[in-house]
Design a protein around this motif. Structure first.
Motif, PDB file in Angstrom:
ATOM      1  N   GLU A   1      -1.438 -11.759  -4.618  1.00  0.00           N
ATOM      2  CA  GLU A   1      -2.784 -12.318  -4.437  1.00  0.00           C
ATOM      3  C   GLU A   1      -2.780 -13.798  -4.805  1.00  0.00           C
ATOM      4  OE1 GLU A   1      -5.302 -10.745  -3.205  1.00  0.00           O
ATOM      5  OE2 GLU A   1      -4.955  -8.600  -3.513  1.00  0.00           O
TER       6      GLU A   1
ATOM      7  N   ARG B   1       0.674  -6.869  -4.388  1.00  0.00           N
ATOM      8  CA  ARG B   1       0.191  -7.898  -3.459  1.00  0.00           C
ATOM      9  C   ARG B   1       0.217  -9.232  -4.193  1.00  0.00           C
ATOM     10  NH1 ARG B   1      -4.897  -4.714  -0.487  1.00  0.00           N
ATOM     11  NH2 ARG B   1      -3.652  -2.852  -0.075  1.00  0.00           N
TER      12      ARG B   1
ATOM     13  N   PHE C   1      -0.776  -3.058  -8.944  1.00  0.00           N
ATOM     14  CA  PHE C   1      -1.866  -2.121  -9.215  1.00  0.00           C
ATOM     15  C   PHE C   1      -1.497  -0.761  -8.643  1.00  0.00           C
ATOM     16  CE2 PHE C   1      -3.385  -2.276  -4.828  1.00  0.00           C
ATOM     17  CZ  PHE C   1      -2.891  -3.504  -4.405  1.00  0.00           C
TER      18      PHE C   1
ATOM     19  N   PHE D   1      -9.577  -6.360 -11.720  1.00  0.00           N
ATOM     20  CA  PHE D   1     -10.153  -6.067 -10.399  1.00  0.00           C
ATOM     21  C   PHE D   1      -9.216  -6.504  -9.272  1.00  0.00           C
ATOM     22  CE2 PHE D   1     -12.628  -7.056  -6.614  1.00  0.00           C
ATOM     23  CZ  PHE D   1     -13.321  -5.872  -6.445  1.00  0.00           C
TER      24      PHE D   1
ATOM     25  N   SER E   1      -8.860   5.552   0.710  1.00  0.00           N
ATOM     26  CA  SER E   1      -7.886   4.766  -0.056  1.00  0.00           C
ATOM     27  C   SER E   1      -8.574   4.150  -1.276  1.00  0.00           C
ATOM     28  CB  SER E   1      -7.318   3.677   0.851  1.00  0.00           C
ATOM     29  OG  SER E   1      -6.545   2.786   0.099  1.00  0.00           O
TER      30      SER E   1
ATOM     31  N   SER F   1      -5.563  -7.613  -8.991  1.00  0.00           N
ATOM     32  CA  SER F   1      -4.292  -7.795  -9.683  1.00  0.00           C
ATOM     33  C   SER F   1      -3.186  -7.956  -8.652  1.00  0.00           C
ATOM     34  CB  SER F   1      -3.971  -6.570 -10.539  1.00  0.00           C
ATOM     35  OG  SER F   1      -5.030  -6.262 -11.389  1.00  0.00           O
TER      36      SER F   1
ATOM     37  N   GLU G   1     -15.439  -3.668  -4.110  1.00  0.00           N
ATOM     38  CA  GLU G   1     -14.914  -2.437  -3.494  1.00  0.00           C
ATOM     39  C   GLU G   1     -14.072  -1.599  -4.454  1.00  0.00           C
ATOM     40  OE1 GLU G   1     -12.708  -3.142   0.186  1.00  0.00           O
ATOM     41  OE2 GLU G   1     -11.482  -1.382  -0.255  1.00  0.00           O
ATOM     42  N   LEU G   2     -14.393  -0.300  -4.513  1.00  0.00           N
ATOM     43  CA  LEU G   2     -13.578   0.650  -5.274  1.00  0.00           C
ATOM     44  C   LEU G   2     -12.638   1.401  -4.343  1.00  0.00           C
ATOM     45  CD1 LEU G   2     -16.146   2.540  -7.556  1.00  0.00           C
ATOM     46  CD2 LEU G   2     -14.596   0.709  -8.176  1.00  0.00           C
TER      47      LEU G   2
ATOM     48  N   GLU H   1      -8.511   7.939   6.373  1.00  0.00           N
ATOM     49  CA  GLU H   1      -7.814   7.443   5.184  1.00  0.00           C
ATOM     50  C   GLU H   1      -8.798   7.088   4.060  1.00  0.00           C
ATOM     51  OE1 GLU H   1      -4.462   4.178   4.687  1.00  0.00           O
ATOM     52  OE2 GLU H   1      -6.430   3.271   4.851  1.00  0.00           O
TER      53      GLU H   1
ATOM     54  N   GLY I   1      -8.491   2.574  -5.384  1.00  0.00           N
ATOM     55  CA  GLY I   1      -7.692   1.850  -6.371  1.00  0.00           C
ATOM     56  C   GLY I   1      -7.843   2.536  -7.725  1.00  0.00           C
TER      57      GLY I   1
ATOM     58  N   ARG J   1      -9.060  -0.217 -10.184  1.00  0.00           N
ATOM     59  CA  ARG J   1     -10.473  -0.571  -9.967  1.00  0.00           C
ATOM     60  C   ARG J   1     -11.382   0.566 -10.405  1.00  0.00           C
ATOM     61  NH1 ARG J   1     -10.984  -4.070  -4.537  1.00  0.00           N
ATOM     62  NH2 ARG J   1      -9.516  -5.678  -5.185  1.00  0.00           N
TER      63      ARG J   1
ATOM     64  N   GLN K   1      -2.635   2.707  -6.432  1.00  0.00           N
ATOM     65  CA  GLN K   1      -3.569   3.250  -5.439  1.00  0.00           C
ATOM     66  C   GLN K   1      -3.519   4.775  -5.466  1.00  0.00           C
ATOM     67  OE1 GLN K   1      -2.046   1.138  -1.907  1.00  0.00           O
ATOM     68  NE2 GLN K   1      -4.074   0.202  -1.774  1.00  0.00           N
TER      69      GLN K   1
ATOM     70  N   GLU L   1      -4.160   7.360  -2.534  1.00  0.00           N
ATOM     71  CA  GLU L   1      -4.477   7.369  -1.097  1.00  0.00           C
ATOM     72  C   GLU L   1      -4.267   8.749  -0.491  1.00  0.00           C
ATOM     73  OE1 GLU L   1      -2.112   3.688   0.286  1.00  0.00           O
ATOM     74  OE2 GLU L   1      -4.173   3.345   0.951  1.00  0.00           O
TER      75      GLU L   1
ATOM     76  N   GLU M   1       0.875  -1.180   0.000  1.00  0.00           N
ATOM     77  CA  GLU M   1       0.000   0.000   0.000  1.00  0.00           C
ATOM     78  C   GLU M   1       0.907   1.223   0.000  1.00  0.00           C
ATOM     79  OE1 GLU M   1      -2.260  -0.053   3.708  1.00  0.00           O
ATOM     80  OE2 GLU M   1      -0.547   0.762   4.782  1.00  0.00           O
TER      81      GLU M   1
HETATM   82  N1  GAP Z   1      -4.105   1.697   2.921  1.00  0.00           N
HETATM   83  C1  GAP Z   1      -5.330   1.005   2.962  1.00  0.00           C
HETATM   84  C2  GAP Z   1      -5.478  -0.007   1.932  1.00  0.00           C
HETATM   85  O1  GAP Z   1      -4.550  -0.315   1.201  1.00  0.00           O
HETATM   86  P1  GAP Z   1      -7.185  -1.693   0.916  1.00  0.00           P
HETATM   87  O2  GAP Z   1      -8.668  -1.782   1.102  1.00  0.00           O
HETATM   88  O3  GAP Z   1      -6.389  -2.917   1.141  1.00  0.00           O
HETATM   89  O4  GAP Z   1      -6.719  -0.520   1.881  1.00  0.00           O
HETATM   90  C3  GAP Z   1      -7.402   0.104  -0.954  1.00  0.00           C
HETATM   91  O5  GAP Z   1      -6.882  -1.138  -0.534  1.00  0.00           O
HETATM   92  C4  GAP Z   1      -7.881   0.008  -2.390  1.00  0.00           C
HETATM   93  O6  GAP Z   1      -6.834  -0.497  -3.221  1.00  0.00           O
HETATM   94  C5  GAP Z   1      -9.053  -0.958  -2.585  1.00  0.00           C
HETATM   95  O7  GAP Z   1     -10.290  -0.332  -2.310  1.00  0.00           O
HETATM   96  C6  GAP Z   1      -8.908  -1.284  -4.073  1.00  0.00           C
HETATM   97  O8  GAP Z   1      -9.507  -0.276  -4.863  1.00  0.00           O
HETATM   98  C7  GAP Z   1      -7.397  -1.242  -4.283  1.00  0.00           C
HETATM   99  N2  GAP Z   1      -6.863  -2.617  -4.276  1.00  0.00           N
HETATM  100  C8  GAP Z   1      -6.550  -3.371  -3.206  1.00  0.00           C
HETATM  101  N3  GAP Z   1      -6.097  -4.585  -3.586  1.00  0.00           N
HETATM  102  C9  GAP Z   1      -6.139  -4.601  -4.939  1.00  0.00           C
HETATM  103  C10 GAP Z   1      -5.797  -5.576  -5.936  1.00  0.00           C
HETATM  104  N4  GAP Z   1      -5.289  -6.760  -5.608  1.00  0.00           N
HETATM  105  N5  GAP Z   1      -5.976  -5.252  -7.237  1.00  0.00           N
HETATM  106  C11 GAP Z   1      -6.455  -4.028  -7.600  1.00  0.00           C
HETATM  107  N6  GAP Z   1      -6.786  -3.077  -6.698  1.00  0.00           N
HETATM  108  C12 GAP Z   1      -6.630  -3.347  -5.384  1.00  0.00           C
END
Ligand code: GAP
Length: 548
Positions: A262, A260, A275, A270, A413, A272, A348-349, A411, A415, A418, A277, A279, A228
């Motif tokens: 994942e 991440r 990606f 959606f 935050s 990935s 979640e966006l 915060e 994406g 997304r 952020q 923030e 993040e």
């Molecule tokens: N600092 C807080 C934080 O990182 P999070 O809900 O884990 O919070 C925030 O991530 C945003 O980042 C999410 O709402 C999403 O839009 C985006 N996001 C998180 N993981 C993602 C992924 N694997 N691929 C694409 N977007 C991602």
């Protein structure tokens, strides 16, 4: 409104995204890499416009003297651009090193790995044989998938499917195992032929690891790609305070890559592994934090609506009290009904979280844990902090009220990928328009908000003669310094309109015979299809006003 959730609609969007150069699979010529995506010529412009709109609306264009609707007071906004690799201690104190993991489960038979919380299943029985049939499919596909898998498992023909007795609807595998109503021995894995092939769930840290330096070898060289952007802001809090004139309340914004690992990247961009952020960490007085939280939640919700996302497809979901961290007054997610989700489901966006003083204190004192309702430094068996903080004072001294405190953080935050995906899905429309002979022709049109559209205007000479290209090129050169525009003289004007509709260009300007006589052009509006004549001399100002 079109049906909200529809896999065939999603398939069309994915195919258009590739055909028109919005999104490509990363390293596609080598077969692609799961969870990694590239943006093509139109996609890079769309995503840049999303990030630029965010930066302009939240940071660069913010009026620091005004009290915005719902805000307790005026506030300042500033920005940062931090590194992707940071000191490993950052992730130890933030909690990511110990806690940022998913539970995953392997299949000994298919050699596939699944996220435990993504597996669902239901009991199926046939002639005394019983099995818990699982699937990774979600939405409308999940139930038919369990039927097909049970049919295969019991060795039935299609007309015998009705002989299967089902023990209720789909349930989460995780919950069924926790409740003891099924065991892994009874469970048929999503890609297995026989039950009992799934392993016990294991923790899997989502941070990508790397090594620093040519002689890297021992554990001290271990570093992580940031999961993040937020932590770069917290660890620079003091630098920003000491080098700029900001005073609480203020926000620090950052846009950048996060990574991440994942377990199951899916649903196009959606989820990935790499990606971006967008923030904001907003620092405020503890007593005002609840009001600031509501302000940011509402402000961010309105931002998506202002850029044209369909309100009926958006949802603001306040987390239930049980879901909140104990230091948090509130957390809300802004969610979108993506077409790949089942009817009624949202993805979640953006999350807007009230984080209290958790982050600044963690980087001062060390990794915090909750004990008897309080945040305390976690200690190891030797009684020393498990992960030591920086020891730097990250409190704030208010020289007007003469108070010293650790600011609370709100915060928002988001994406960037997304958001871009939601704008792409929302823009996709299919309708009918009359062709040059007045006959109906089906068209695909991307109805992007003009601020987000990759190309704002196309300049089209009706024919490639009679001086029309020269006038069109002059107009193109007059517009280009002000907005992204394209000159196109290839093919019939109908085909050129169709190309621009698919790219989502809001306005087409056609230079025709009348232009040469009265110095006007035809302005065609992508959405209403209204064509009006506009003096060529007014075009730049007119389109700039529309974009403002
Ligand atoms: N600092 C807080 C934080 O990182 P999070 O809900 O884990 O919070 C925030 O991530 C945003 O980042 C999410 O709402 C999403 O839009 C985006 N996001 C998180 N993981 C993602 C992924 N694997 N691929 C694409 N977007 C991602």
């Amino acid at each position: 409104m079109d049906k909200q959730n529809d896999q065939s609609r999603m398939d069309k969007i994915v195919s258009l995204a590739k055909r028109r150069g919005f999104v490509f699979q990363s390293s596609e010529i080598y077969g692609g890499l799961n969870g990694f995506w590239d943006y093509g010529p139109l996609g890079v412009a769309l995503k840049r416009n999303v990030k630029d709109a965010w930066w302009r609306d939240m940071v660069a264009g913010h009026d620091e003297l005004a009290t915005l609707t719902g805000a307790p007071s005026p506030y300042e906004m500033t920005g940062l651009d931090c590194t992707i690799i940071m000191h490993p201690q950052v992730w130890k104190c933030s909690g990511h090193f110990d806690l940022f993991h998913d539970w995953m489960i392997d299949c000994r038979e298919s050699k596939r790995r699944y996220r435990y919380d993504h597996l669902h299943g239901r009991w199926a029985a046939h002639r005394g044989k019983k099995v818990f049939v699982t699937t990774e499919a979600s939405g409308d596909e999940a139930v038919p998938e369990t039927v097909a898998r049970a049919q295969k498992f019991f060795g039935l023909r299609a007309k015998q499917v009705d002989e299967i007795e089902w023990g209720g609807g789909l349930e989460s595998l995780e919950q069924v195992i926790a409740a003891g109503s099924a065991t892994l021995a009874d469970t048929l894995g999503p890609d297995a032929a026989a039950p009992g092939s799934l392993t016990e769930p294991r923790e899997f840290n989502l941070m990508f690891e790397t090594r620093i330096g040519a002689l890297a070898g021992d554990d001290d060289d271990r570093a992580f790609l940031r999961p993040e952007t937020a932590q770069g802001i917290f660890v620079n809090f003091k630098n920003v305070l000491d080098t700029s004139r900001v005073r609480v309340p203020f926000g620090i914004a950052q846009v950048g890559k996060s990574f991440r690992n994942e377990i199951t990247p899916r649903n196009f961009t959606f989820r990935s592994r790499e990606f971006e952020q967008m923030e904001i960490e907003f620092f405020c007085k503890p007593a005002e934090s609840a009001e600031w939280y509501r302000f940011w939640r509402d402000r961010r919700w309105k931002w998506y609506l202002g850029l044209g996302l369909t309100e009926g497809r958006l949802q603001l979901r306040e987390h239930h009290r049980d879901e909140l961290s104990h230091y948090s007054v509130g957390t809300a997610d802004i969610e979108y009904a993506f077409p790949f989700l089942a009817e009624g489901e949202f993805g979640e966006l953006e999350g807007i979280a009230h984080r209290g003083d958790f982050d600044l204190r963690s980087h001062m004192e060390g990794k915090l844990v909750r004990k008897d309702g309080e945040l305390v430094v976690e200690t190891g068996p030797d009684g020393k902090p498990r992960h030591r903080g920086s020891g730097k004072d990250l409190s704030y001294f208010d020289d007007v009220s003469r108070e010293r405190y650790v600011p609370h953080v709100i915060e928002p935050s988001a994406g960037a990928d997304r958001g871009t995906l939601a704008f792409l899905c929302d823009a996709f429309h299919e309708d009918e328009v009359p062709d040059e002979d007045g006959k109906p022709r089906s068209r695909t049109v991307m109805k992007f908000h003009p601020r987000l559209a990759p190309v704002k205007a196309a300049i089209l000479p009706l024919v490639k003669k009679d001086g029309m290209p020269e006038v069109a090129i002059d107009l193109y050169r007059a517009l280009k310094p002000h907005m992204a525009c394209q000159y196109d003289e290839k093919g019939s004007v109908g085909r050129r309109y169709a190309r621009q509709d698919e790219a989502g260009t809001p306005w087409c300007l056609t230079i025709d015979g009348q232009t040469l006589a009265d110095k006007t052009v035809t302005l065609r509006d992508r959405d209403s299809l209204v064509q009006s004549r506009v003096p060529i001399a007014d075009v730049v100002d007119l389109l700039r006003d529309k974009l403002a």
